[in-house]
Design a protein around this motif. Structure first.
Motif, PDB file in Angstrom:
ATOM      1  N   LEU A 154      -6.825  85.898  -4.727  1.00  0.00           N
ATOM      2  CA  LEU A 154      -7.461  84.876  -5.572  1.00  0.00           C
ATOM      3  C   LEU A 154      -6.690  84.671  -6.878  1.00  0.00           C
ATOM      4  O   LEU A 154      -6.975  83.753  -7.631  1.00  0.00           O
ATOM      5  CB  LEU A 154      -8.905  85.286  -5.896  1.00  0.00           C
ATOM      6  N   ALA A 188      -2.209  83.801   3.504  1.00  0.00           N
ATOM      7  CA  ALA A 188      -3.104  83.371   4.592  1.00  0.00           C
ATOM      8  C   ALA A 188      -3.270  84.495   5.618  1.00  0.00           C
ATOM      9  O   ALA A 188      -4.381  84.733   6.108  1.00  0.00           O
ATOM     10  CB  ALA A 188      -2.558  82.111   5.251  1.00  0.00           C
ATOM     11  N   ARG A 213      -5.557  87.178   4.173  1.00  0.00           N
ATOM     12  CA  ARG A 213      -6.988  86.807   4.120  1.00  0.00           C
ATOM     13  C   ARG A 213      -7.714  87.103   5.422  1.00  0.00           C
ATOM     14  O   ARG A 213      -8.913  87.367   5.418  1.00  0.00           O
ATOM     15  CB  ARG A 213      -7.129  85.320   3.776  1.00  0.00           C
ATOM     16  N   GLN A 233     -21.025  88.738  -7.445  1.00  0.00           N
ATOM     17  CA  GLN A 233     -21.638  87.462  -7.053  1.00  0.00           C
ATOM     18  C   GLN A 233     -21.644  87.416  -5.523  1.00  0.00           C
ATOM     19  O   GLN A 233     -20.688  87.864  -4.895  1.00  0.00           O
ATOM     20  CB  GLN A 233     -20.816  86.305  -7.590  1.00  0.00           C
ATOM     21  N   LEU A 254     -21.284  84.972  -3.296  1.00  0.00           N
ATOM     22  CA  LEU A 254     -20.431  83.983  -2.614  1.00  0.00           C
ATOM     23  C   LEU A 254     -21.188  83.295  -1.466  1.00  0.00           C
ATOM     24  O   LEU A 254     -20.639  83.050  -0.400  1.00  0.00           O
ATOM     25  CB  LEU A 254     -19.123  84.582  -2.087  1.00  0.00           C
ATOM     26  N   TYR A 297     -19.374  80.447   7.398  1.00  0.00           N
ATOM     27  CA  TYR A 297     -18.199  81.299   7.195  1.00  0.00           C
ATOM     28  C   TYR A 297     -17.532  81.663   8.525  1.00  0.00           C
ATOM     29  O   TYR A 297     -16.310  81.806   8.591  1.00  0.00           O
ATOM     30  CB  TYR A 297     -18.562  82.547   6.380  1.00  0.00           C
ATOM     31  N   TYR A 311     -13.595  81.141   9.403  1.00  0.00           N
ATOM     32  CA  TYR A 311     -12.708  82.208   9.882  1.00  0.00           C
ATOM     33  C   TYR A 311     -12.280  81.982  11.331  1.00  0.00           C
ATOM     34  O   TYR A 311     -11.597  82.818  11.910  1.00  0.00           O
ATOM     35  CB  TYR A 311     -13.393  83.580   9.732  1.00  0.00           C
ATOM     36  N   LEU A 316     -14.026  82.009  14.117  1.00  0.00           N
ATOM     37  CA  LEU A 316     -14.612  82.897  15.124  1.00  0.00           C
ATOM     38  C   LEU A 316     -15.163  82.077  16.285  1.00  0.00           C
ATOM     39  O   LEU A 316     -15.820  81.049  16.068  1.00  0.00           O
ATOM     40  CB  LEU A 316     -15.734  83.744  14.510  1.00  0.00           C
ATOM     41  N   ALA A 376     -10.717  87.483  12.922  1.00  0.00           N
ATOM     42  CA  ALA A 376     -10.121  86.197  12.564  1.00  0.00           C
ATOM     43  C   ALA A 376      -8.696  86.145  13.092  1.00  0.00           C
ATOM     44  O   ALA A 376      -7.749  86.502  12.416  1.00  0.00           O
ATOM     45  CB  ALA A 376     -10.135  86.010  11.059  1.00  0.00           C
ATOM     46  N   GLY A 408     -20.505  82.171  -7.157  1.00  0.00           N
ATOM     47  CA  GLY A 408     -19.102  82.457  -6.817  1.00  0.00           C
ATOM     48  C   GLY A 408     -18.621  81.846  -5.517  1.00  0.00           C
ATOM     49  O   GLY A 408     -17.661  82.335  -4.910  1.00  0.00           O
ATOM     50  N   CYS A 409     -19.291  80.758  -5.062  1.00  0.00           N
ATOM     51  CA  CYS A 409     -18.966  80.217  -3.733  1.00  0.00           C
ATOM     52  C   CYS A 409     -17.520  79.727  -3.615  1.00  0.00           C
ATOM     53  O   CYS A 409     -16.940  79.772  -2.521  1.00  0.00           O
ATOM     54  CB  CYS A 409     -19.925  79.093  -3.375  1.00  0.00           C
ATOM     55  N   ASP A 423     -14.882  81.109  -4.710  1.00  0.00           N
ATOM     56  CA  ASP A 423     -14.085  82.264  -4.270  1.00  0.00           C
ATOM     57  C   ASP A 423     -14.284  82.496  -2.772  1.00  0.00           C
ATOM     58  O   ASP A 423     -13.334  82.827  -2.059  1.00  0.00           O
ATOM     59  CB  ASP A 423     -14.493  83.532  -5.035  1.00  0.00           C
ATOM     60  N   GLY A 424     -15.518  82.328  -2.311  1.00  0.00           N
ATOM     61  CA  GLY A 424     -15.798  82.493  -0.879  1.00  0.00           C
ATOM     62  C   GLY A 424     -14.961  81.534  -0.045  1.00  0.00           C
ATOM     63  O   GLY A 424     -14.397  81.912   0.983  1.00  0.00           O
ATOM     64  N   LEU A 425     -14.849  80.284  -0.516  1.00  0.00           N
ATOM     65  CA  LEU A 425     -14.034  79.299   0.206  1.00  0.00           C
ATOM     66  C   LEU A 425     -12.560  79.683   0.153  1.00  0.00           C
ATOM     67  O   LEU A 425     -11.843  79.596   1.154  1.00  0.00           O
ATOM     68  CB  LEU A 425     -14.197  77.910  -0.424  1.00  0.00           C
ATOM     69  N   LEU A 426     -12.114  80.105  -1.045  1.00  0.00           N
ATOM     70  CA  LEU A 426     -10.688  80.407  -1.215  1.00  0.00           C
ATOM     71  C   LEU A 426     -10.259  81.650  -0.430  1.00  0.00           C
ATOM     72  O   LEU A 426      -9.076  81.825  -0.160  1.00  0.00           O
ATOM     73  CB  LEU A 426     -10.358  80.601  -2.705  1.00  0.00           C
ATOM     74  N   LEU A 427     -11.232  82.494  -0.080  1.00  0.00           N
ATOM     75  CA  LEU A 427     -10.916  83.698   0.693  1.00  0.00           C
ATOM     76  C   LEU A 427     -10.736  83.404   2.191  1.00  0.00           C
ATOM     77  O   LEU A 427     -10.241  84.252   2.923  1.00  0.00           O
ATOM     78  CB  LEU A 427     -12.036  84.739   0.524  1.00  0.00           C
ATOM     79  N   ALA A 428     -11.146  82.238   2.617  1.00  0.00           N
ATOM     80  CA  ALA A 428     -11.052  81.905   4.048  1.00  0.00           C
ATOM     81  C   ALA A 428      -9.582  81.716   4.438  1.00  0.00           C
ATOM     82  O   ALA A 428      -8.807  81.141   3.670  1.00  0.00           O
ATOM     83  CB  ALA A 428     -11.840  80.646   4.343  1.00  0.00           C
ATOM     84  N   PRO A 429      -9.214  82.197   5.637  1.00  0.00           N
ATOM     85  CA  PRO A 429      -7.803  82.106   6.042  1.00  0.00           C
ATOM     86  C   PRO A 429      -7.436  80.723   6.577  1.00  0.00           C
ATOM     87  O   PRO A 429      -7.035  80.577   7.721  1.00  0.00           O
ATOM     88  CB  PRO A 429      -7.698  83.173   7.132  1.00  0.00           C
ATOM     89  N   VAL A 430      -7.628  79.719   5.747  1.00  0.00           N
ATOM     90  CA  VAL A 430      -7.278  78.338   6.144  1.00  0.00           C
ATOM     91  C   VAL A 430      -6.406  77.732   5.047  1.00  0.00           C
ATOM     92  O   VAL A 430      -6.433  78.200   3.908  1.00  0.00           O
ATOM     93  CB  VAL A 430      -8.536  77.445   6.325  1.00  0.00           C
ATOM     94  N   ARG A 442      -5.501  75.664   2.104  1.00  0.00           N
ATOM     95  CA  ARG A 442      -6.460  75.267   1.070  1.00  0.00           C
ATOM     96  C   ARG A 442      -6.635  73.762   0.969  1.00  0.00           C
ATOM     97  O   ARG A 442      -7.640  73.288   0.443  1.00  0.00           O
ATOM     98  CB  ARG A 442      -6.056  75.881  -0.269  1.00  0.00           C
ATOM     99  N   LEU A 450      -9.847  72.678   2.419  1.00  0.00           N
ATOM    100  CA  LEU A 450     -11.027  72.773   1.542  1.00  0.00           C
ATOM    101  C   LEU A 450     -11.130  71.498   0.708  1.00  0.00           C
ATOM    102  O   LEU A 450     -12.213  70.946   0.508  1.00  0.00           O
ATOM    103  CB  LEU A 450     -10.920  73.982   0.609  1.00  0.00           C
ATOM    104  N   ASP A 464      -3.873  73.592  -4.183  1.00  0.00           N
ATOM    105  CA  ASP A 464      -3.657  75.047  -4.159  1.00  0.00           C
ATOM    106  C   ASP A 464      -3.357  75.573  -5.564  1.00  0.00           C
ATOM    107  O   ASP A 464      -3.864  76.620  -5.972  1.00  0.00           O
ATOM    108  CB  ASP A 464      -2.485  75.348  -3.214  1.00  0.00           C
ATOM    109  N   GLU A 495      -5.977  78.170  -7.973  1.00  0.00           N
ATOM    110  CA  GLU A 495      -5.565  79.573  -8.062  1.00  0.00           C
ATOM    111  C   GLU A 495      -5.319  79.974  -9.508  1.00  0.00           C
ATOM    112  O   GLU A 495      -4.810  79.197 -10.297  1.00  0.00           O
ATOM    113  CB  GLU A 495      -4.291  79.790  -7.241  1.00  0.00           C
TER     114      GLU A 495
END
Lengths: 232, 238
Positions: A50, A70, A73, A82, A84, A98, A102, A104, B5, B96-97, B99-106, B108, B111, B233, B237
């Motif tokens: 991040l 990528a 992640r 938080q 998320l 989610y 990912y 799935l 994943a 913090g959503c 961050d949740g999106l940015l953590l996904a392996p896709v 950016r 998004l 991106d 970041e």
């Protein structure tokens, strides 16, 4: 599994990390302790892709950051103070969302499995904004476990939890660690870190000032060590 | 231990994964909004108030109404759109959503496109309500196919640049005031041709007078979307 060498991070002219060296082996549970402003969250955010390192080398499972973010992640599950999660979606909808992010294949099945494992199956159709802080944190752990990651990062996961919710989180964390994952958790709670972790690192003034295996230190010894290395 | 994943290997799988992520973000925004209706109701009430204020502030004769309609409409859409953009990114900031999106392996940019499509959908819903209301209040016929095309093109450009800038503004402490200050100067190249093209349609001008503005709108839509695709991106970041 995690290898950090001479990591430097600055925000503007302000250095937060000043050359951190850190390693975590597969299956290890590392508690990263330190006073406020020591750089714990910054370090975890860099490991979580991040935040970009200013200088230094960061590798997770052989992948270099930020170049192979990528790939990294896919291997990571992150829980912070938080949740998320989206308040206007139900617990199940959050997990299914989610699961799609990912990639799935059986998102619905996996969401049901995870809800069951964090004890929220009966509340799957309730909106997340109606959940207590403890329930949100359990669901957040479920979200982080959804894709069965090899590395789990916890950033002060106990923040705002009452006694019961904290005990429940202890249990969930133990289960996460027993499954052979590499876990890094930042915390201010020294006794809890000493109880859960296999190794304790203390981050102070932007560097790892101490690193001891849990088996070699008593809770009282940890408090002494912590005071010693974080003293101004 | 396995990691669920799995990485996409072929380009077809990557494209499917990319589109699935865009669709997931869009679905999430629409589902959450259908439930809360916070964003749409705020945008709608604000847009109705703007056209009401204009209606009373400008006591216009029929001929003048035709000429000011394009300006009043686009000011209304732009102001209501800013509210929507702010709220749409505020949802990502809550809990913090983002961050949740940015953590996904896709990628950016997926998004970005998911969020931009959601913002566009919200703008189009508001416009679909505002156009008939405006038509009644001002006694101006807005049921023109050409006008719908112009509104669509203008809204695409507005959502494209607005989504990028709202992702930037949401990270600042002064985000509520920052977005309009950032957005309006940048989005002017979309708003000016949109107003001119709307005017040309409403006054029934020749196609030769309409097309230069439409071409300009299409060009800006493409430029802003491409720029946002490349910059998102870096914007999100630390």
């Amino acid at each position: 599994m995690i290898e950090v060498r001479r990591l430097v991070k600055t925000f503007g002219l302000k250095p937060v990390l000043r050359g951190v060296d850190f390693r975590a082996q597969p299956g290890e549970f590392v508690a990263l302790l330190g006073p406020n402003g020591a750089g714990k969250t910054t370090m975890l955010r860099i490991l979580a892709t991040l935040s970009r390192p200013t200088m230094g080398e960061v590798r997770l499972a052989g992948y270099a950051l930020p170049a192979q973010a990528a790939e990294v992640r896919r291997l990571l599950g992150v829980v912070s103070h938080q949740p998320l999660l989206y308040g206007d979606l139900t617990a199940e909808e959050n997990l299914r969302f989610y699961a799609r992010m990912y990639g799935l294949s059986d998102g619905a099945g996996r969401a049901a499995e995870v809800l069951d494992s964090v004890g929220l199956a009966a509340r799957r159709r309730d909106l997340v904004r109606q959940f207590s802080r403890g329930m949100q944190q359990r669901l957040a752990i479920g979200r982080a476990l959804l894709h069965d990651p090899q590395v789990m990062l916890f950033d002060e996961p106990y923040t705002g939890l009452d006694q019961d919710a904290s005990s429940m989180l202890d249990e969930v964390l133990r289960r996460v660690a027993v499954a052979g994952r590499t876990v890094v958790m930042t915390s201010h709670d020294l006794p809890r870190a000493a109880d859960l972790a296999t190794r304790i690192d203390v981050l102070s003034r932007g560097v790892i000032a101490a690193s001891v295996p849990q088996s070699e230190i008593t809770p009282a010894g940890l408090i002494d060590l912590y005071r010693q290395v974080t003293r101004d | 231990m396995t990691s669920g994943a799995a990485p996409a290997t072929s380009s077809g799988q990557r494209t499917r994964g990319y589109l699935r992520a865009v669709g997931a973000v869009l679905w999430k925004d629409l589902a959450a909004e259908l439930r809360s209706r916070e964003l749409l109701s705020a945008m709608l009430v604000f847009a109705l108030l703007v056209i009401l204020v204009f209606n009373f502030a400008l006591e216009l004769d029929l001929a003048t109404r035709q000429t000011v309609t394009s300006g009043v409409l686009w000011v209304t859409f732009a102001f209501a759109g800013t509210l929507g953009l702010n709220r749409s990114m505020a949802v990502e900031r809550d809990r913090g959503c983002l961050d949740g999106l940015l953590l996904a392996p896709v990628d950016r940019s997926a998004l970005y496109f998911g969020k931009a499509l959601g913002n566009l959908a919200f703008m189009l819903i508001i416009e679909a309500i505002i156009l008939p209301v405006y038509s009644l209040l001002y006694n101006v016929n807005l049921f023109l196919p050409g006008l719908l095309g112009v509104v669509l093109l203008g809204s695409i450009g507005y959502a494209a640049v607005g989504t990028l800038l709202s992702s930037m503004a949401v990270q600042a402490r002064t985000r509520d005031v920052l977005l309009p200050i950032l957005l309006f100067p940048v989005v002017l190249p979309v708003l000016i041709p949109a107003v001119k093209a709307t005017n040309a349609v409403l006054l029934g001008l020749e196609a030769a007078e309409l097309w230069p503005w439409l071409n300009l709108l299409i060009a800006y839509d493409v430029i802003f979307t491409a720029a946002a695709f490349m910059l998102f991106d870096f914007v999100v970041e630390e």
